[in-house]
Design a protein around this motif. Structure first.
Motif, PDB file in Angstrom:
ATOM      1  N   GLY A   1     -35.631 152.203 -16.206  1.00 14.01           N
ATOM      2  CA  GLY A   1     -35.854 152.557 -17.605  1.00 14.01           C
ATOM      3  C   GLY A   1     -35.011 151.739 -18.564  1.00 14.01           C
ATOM      4  N   VAL A   2     -33.787 151.402 -18.138  1.00 11.68           N
ATOM      5  CA  VAL A   2     -32.921 150.577 -18.982  1.00 11.68           C
ATOM      6  C   VAL A   2     -33.553 149.214 -19.204  1.00 11.68           C
ATOM      7  N   MET A   3     -34.101 148.627 -18.133  1.00  9.42           N
ATOM      8  CA  MET A   3     -34.738 147.315 -18.265  1.00  9.42           C
ATOM      9  C   MET A   3     -35.960 147.373 -19.178  1.00  9.42           C
ATOM     10  N   VAL A   4     -36.787 148.399 -18.985  1.00 13.21           N
ATOM     11  CA  VAL A   4     -37.993 148.507 -19.804  1.00 13.21           C
ATOM     12  C   VAL A   4     -37.621 148.774 -21.256  1.00 13.21           C
ATOM     13  N   ASP A   5     -36.554 149.531 -21.460  1.00  9.35           N
ATOM     14  CA  ASP A   5     -36.096 149.791 -22.830  1.00  9.35           C
ATOM     15  C   ASP A   5     -35.645 148.494 -23.504  1.00  9.35           C
ATOM     16  N   LEU A   6     -35.063 147.584 -22.741  1.00  6.51           N
ATOM     17  CA  LEU A   6     -34.670 146.291 -23.293  1.00  6.51           C
ATOM     18  C   LEU A   6     -35.896 145.470 -23.695  1.00  6.51           C
ATOM     19  N   VAL A   7     -36.974 145.605 -22.925  1.00  3.82           N
ATOM     20  CA  VAL A   7     -38.224 144.942 -23.310  1.00  3.82           C
ATOM     21  C   VAL A   7     -38.734 145.533 -24.619  1.00  3.82           C
ATOM     22  N   ALA A   8     -38.663 146.865 -24.725  1.00  2.00           N
ATOM     23  CA  ALA A   8     -39.133 147.537 -25.946  1.00  2.00           C
ATOM     24  C   ALA A   8     -38.317 147.130 -27.168  1.00  2.00           C
ATOM     25  N   ARG A   9     -37.087 146.663 -26.940  1.00  2.13           N
ATOM     26  CA  ARG A   9     -36.240 146.199 -28.051  1.00  2.13           C
ATOM     27  C   ARG A   9     -36.336 144.688 -28.230  1.00  2.13           C
ATOM     28  N   ASP A  10     -37.249 144.080 -27.501  1.00  4.36           N
ATOM     29  CA  ASP A  10     -37.471 142.631 -27.590  1.00  4.36           C
ATOM     30  C   ASP A  10     -36.248 141.831 -27.137  1.00  4.36           C
ATOM     31  N   GLN A  11     -35.503 142.396 -26.159  1.00  8.11           N
ATOM     32  CA  GLN A  11     -34.332 141.710 -25.625  1.00  8.11           C
ATOM     33  C   GLN A  11     -34.568 141.187 -24.218  1.00  8.11           C
ATOM     34  N   LEU A  12     -35.739 141.496 -23.675  1.00  9.27           N
ATOM     35  CA  LEU A  12     -36.093 141.099 -22.312  1.00  9.27           C
ATOM     36  C   LEU A  12     -37.596 140.950 -22.254  1.00  9.27           C
ATOM     37  N   GLY A  13     -38.100 140.140 -21.360  1.00 13.94           N
ATOM     38  CA  GLY A  13     -39.544 139.987 -21.204  1.00 13.94           C
ATOM     39  C   GLY A  13     -40.023 140.612 -19.907  1.00 13.94           C
ATOM     40  N   TRP A  14     -41.313 140.901 -19.826  1.00 14.76           N
ATOM     41  CA  TRP A  14     -41.840 141.518 -18.603  1.00 14.76           C
ATOM     42  C   TRP A  14     -41.658 140.617 -17.393  1.00 14.76           C
ATOM     43  N   HIS A  15     -41.725 139.290 -17.601  1.00 17.58           N
ATOM     44  CA  HIS A  15     -41.546 138.390 -16.470  1.00 17.58           C
ATOM     45  C   HIS A  15     -40.144 138.543 -15.877  1.00 17.58           C
ATOM     46  N   GLU A  16     -39.138 138.810 -16.749  1.00 21.11           N
ATOM     47  CA  GLU A  16     -37.773 138.995 -16.259  1.00 21.11           C
ATOM     48  C   GLU A  16     -37.616 140.315 -15.513  1.00 21.11           C
ATOM     49  N   VAL A  17     -38.259 141.365 -16.012  1.00 16.65           N
ATOM     50  CA  VAL A  17     -38.198 142.669 -15.337  1.00 16.65           C
ATOM     51  C   VAL A  17     -38.809 142.572 -13.949  1.00 16.65           C
ATOM     52  N   LEU A  18     -40.004 142.012 -13.862  1.00 17.11           N
ATOM     53  CA  LEU A  18     -40.694 141.954 -12.581  1.00 17.11           C
ATOM     54  C   LEU A  18     -39.980 141.028 -11.605  1.00 17.11           C
ATOM     55  N   GLU A  19     -39.373 139.948 -12.094  1.00 19.93           N
ATOM     56  CA  GLU A  19     -38.610 139.069 -11.214  1.00 19.93           C
ATOM     57  C   GLU A  19     -37.380 139.786 -10.661  1.00 19.93           C
ATOM     58  N   GLN A  20     -36.715 140.587 -11.488  1.00 21.65           N
ATOM     59  CA  GLN A  20     -35.540 141.336 -11.012  1.00 21.65           C
ATOM     60  C   GLN A  20     -35.937 142.377  -9.977  1.00 21.65           C
ATOM     61  N   LEU A  21     -37.060 143.054 -10.211  1.00 25.29           N
ATOM     62  CA  LEU A  21     -37.520 144.046  -9.243  1.00 25.29           C
ATOM     63  C   LEU A  21     -37.929 143.378  -7.943  1.00 25.29           C
ATOM     64  N   LEU A  22     -38.552 142.217  -8.032  1.00 26.59           N
ATOM     65  CA  LEU A  22     -38.942 141.489  -6.831  1.00 26.59           C
ATOM     66  C   LEU A  22     -37.712 141.083  -6.046  1.00 26.59           C
TER      67      LEU A  22
END
Length: 507
Positions: free
Chosen positions: A468-489
């Motif tokens: 949720g912290v990562m997705v919240d950073l995306v919602a604040r335009d501080q992270l992109g979905w490609h970065e979230v999915l790469e970290q989860l991978l």
């Protein structure tokens, strides 16, 4: 296909048009005046014709998983209608025609956009099953408390922090779903629900079992996804308990009193802190499903607890990500196993006994070294009727990223808007960008939510809050979905198993 189904419907009175991606209700249905059941679920309907109200023989109408925002008042002519399924649509209110359905006993309005419940619902005394979960209700639906004949009530995902004290007035309740709220306790009146057999409290904020539960003769209890660290079971009248869901809690010890649950058939201990299982578990001779994924029961010596191999009636066993590094030949004693999940276990070989387990229907070797070796072909040959799963999670995450890119192009949504939708879905709030989305777009968003908030936490030692912290950073335009999915991978491919006591257990 449609013609064939229509021909069958003329004989049986039942028409199944589920999942055909229909954009409108076929007009030919209007002539089928003998229809008793009509299933239009999982299509792409944005409206329903008023002439459906002419099919006055209808007893069951299923319209779930469409894109309906309203329904015609003429459906109130269906005076024989008993079951109405409307979940997963875009309805903003309880349809007014429901007030005109004298025979209605089951109404499912889950996962819509209903903000309030009309007072006239209290007069629908014939109702026996009512689902209102995952709607943006502005308050507890008080009219529900007048429905004393209800046997099933679904109030999941509504964000409630407390419940009315008189909920115990619904004395006929047999199933109560309060999952995915924000409850830290229950009103004492719950103890008056003597007919209650199934209680769902999954995904709340409980730190202990509510004190009124021991007196209830439950057959199914789901308290997964809470904050329960200890499980005192002495004195509970649960000798009829068949399903006990305890997963995703910081449980350190499974009490020996669980052995008294002689009727237990399903035990979910996934993502707990359990490093061992009590030997008395062997007394649960009726146990058919045991789920241990993500619990460190193999950390001590890399082996499964010996008690597992005394449970010869097991049909489903999940040992994924448990710290186990090897499986003994004793696995062959579980001759009734139909499903065996070994995801993320660093197996380089499997016991020879596995090759003779002909009853296996599915064997999951995802993210295991063995699953990527040539030996899997020999195993598949030895078990020709078994579905052997060797998922490439790298491809899974990358495919999801591709779907996100397509979604952005098709809808105009950016990463921030997508993240806000996913967070709202996780927290049970109002889903944004609703008017711009087609059912196919919402399906992609649902899969994204499932992947990051449900599948990803089970693939590694983490919590939904960390995601949720990562997705919240995306919602604040501080992270992109490609970065979230790469970290989860990267996390999904990480080797080793840490104790749950070390990780972040907050929600």
């Amino acid at each position: 296909m449609l013609a064939e189904r229509l021909g069958t419907a003329e004989k049986t009175g039942k028409l199944d048009l589920r999942g055909l991606v229909l954009g409108q209700v076929p007009p030919v249905i209007r002539a089928l005046r003998n229809l008793v059941e009509l299933d239009l679920g999982s299509n792409a309907l944005t409206e329903v014709p008023a002439w459906l109200g002419e099919l006055t023989s209808l007893e069951v109408l299923r319209l779930e998983r469409n894109a309906l925002e309203d329904l015609p008042r003429k459906l109130g002519r269906l005076d024989k209608l008993r079951v109405l399924e409307l979940s997963h649509n875009k309805l903003q209110a309880v349809p007014s025609f429901v007030a005109d359905l004298p025979a209605l006993v089951s109404l499912d309005l889950g996962q819509n956009r209903v903000e309030s419940v009309p007072r006239w619902l209290a007069d629908r005394s014939a109702l026996r099953a009512l689902v209102l979960g995952k709607n943006p209700l502005d308050a507890f639906p008080e009219p529900v408390l007048a429905l004393s004949g209800l046997t099933e009530l679904g109030l999941a995902g509504l964000g409630f922090e407390a419940l009315p004290g008189d909920l115990g007035a619904l004395v006929a309740l047999q199933k109560l779903d309060l999952g995915e709220n924000r409850l830290s306790g229950l009103p004492a009146s719950i103890g008056k629900l003597g007919a209650l057999r199934a209680l769902v409290l999954r995904g709340n904020r409980l730190t202990e079992l509510p004190p009124m539960l021991p007196g209830l003769r439950l057959r199914a209890l789901d308290v997964a996804g809470n904050r329960i660290g200890a499980l005192p079971l002495a004195g509970h009248a649960w000798d009829e308990m068949e399903a006990l869901e305890l997963g995703d809690n910081p449980l350190v010890v499974l009490p020996e009193e669980v052995a008294a649950f002689a009727a237990l058939r399903r035990l979910d201990l996934r993502s707990t802190w359990l490093e061992s299982l009590p030997d008395v578990l062997a007394r649960l001779t009726g146990l058919r499903t045991l789920l241990l994924a993500g619990s460190p029961v193999g950390l001590r010596d890399g082996k499964p607890p010996d008690v597992l191999f005394t449970l010869e009636g097991l049909e489903e066993l999940d040992l994924s990500l448990t710290g186990i590094t090897a499986l003994p030949e004793a696995l062959g004693w579980l001759s009734r196993l139909k499903f065996l999940w070994l995801q993320g276990i660093p197996l380089t070989s499997v016991p020879a006994a596995l090759r003779s387990m002909k009853h296996l229907e599915e064997l999951d070797l995802t993210d295991t070294p063995f699953g990527r070796s040539d030996e899997v072909e020999a195993l598949t040959a030895a078990l020709p009727t078994t579905r052997v799963v060797c998922v490439d999670w790298a491809a899974t995450y990358r495919a999801m990223l591709g779907d996100v890119y397509i979604l952005r192009d098709d809808t105009g949504l950016d990463d921030v808007e997508i993240a806000k939708w996913v967070l709202a879905r996780e927290r049970g709030g109002r889903l944004p960008a609703a008017g711009r989305l087609r059912p196919v777009d919402e399906e992609v968003l649902e899969r994204l939510h499932t992947l990051v908030f449900m599948q990803a936490p089970r693939r590694r030692v983490t919590t939904r809050s960390a995601v949720g912290v990562m997705v919240d950073l995306v919602a604040r335009d501080q992270l992109g979905w490609h970065e979230v999915l790469e970290q989860l991978l990267e996390g999904a491919h990480a080797s080793g198993m840490k104790s749950r006591r070390i990780g972040d257990t907050s929600r």
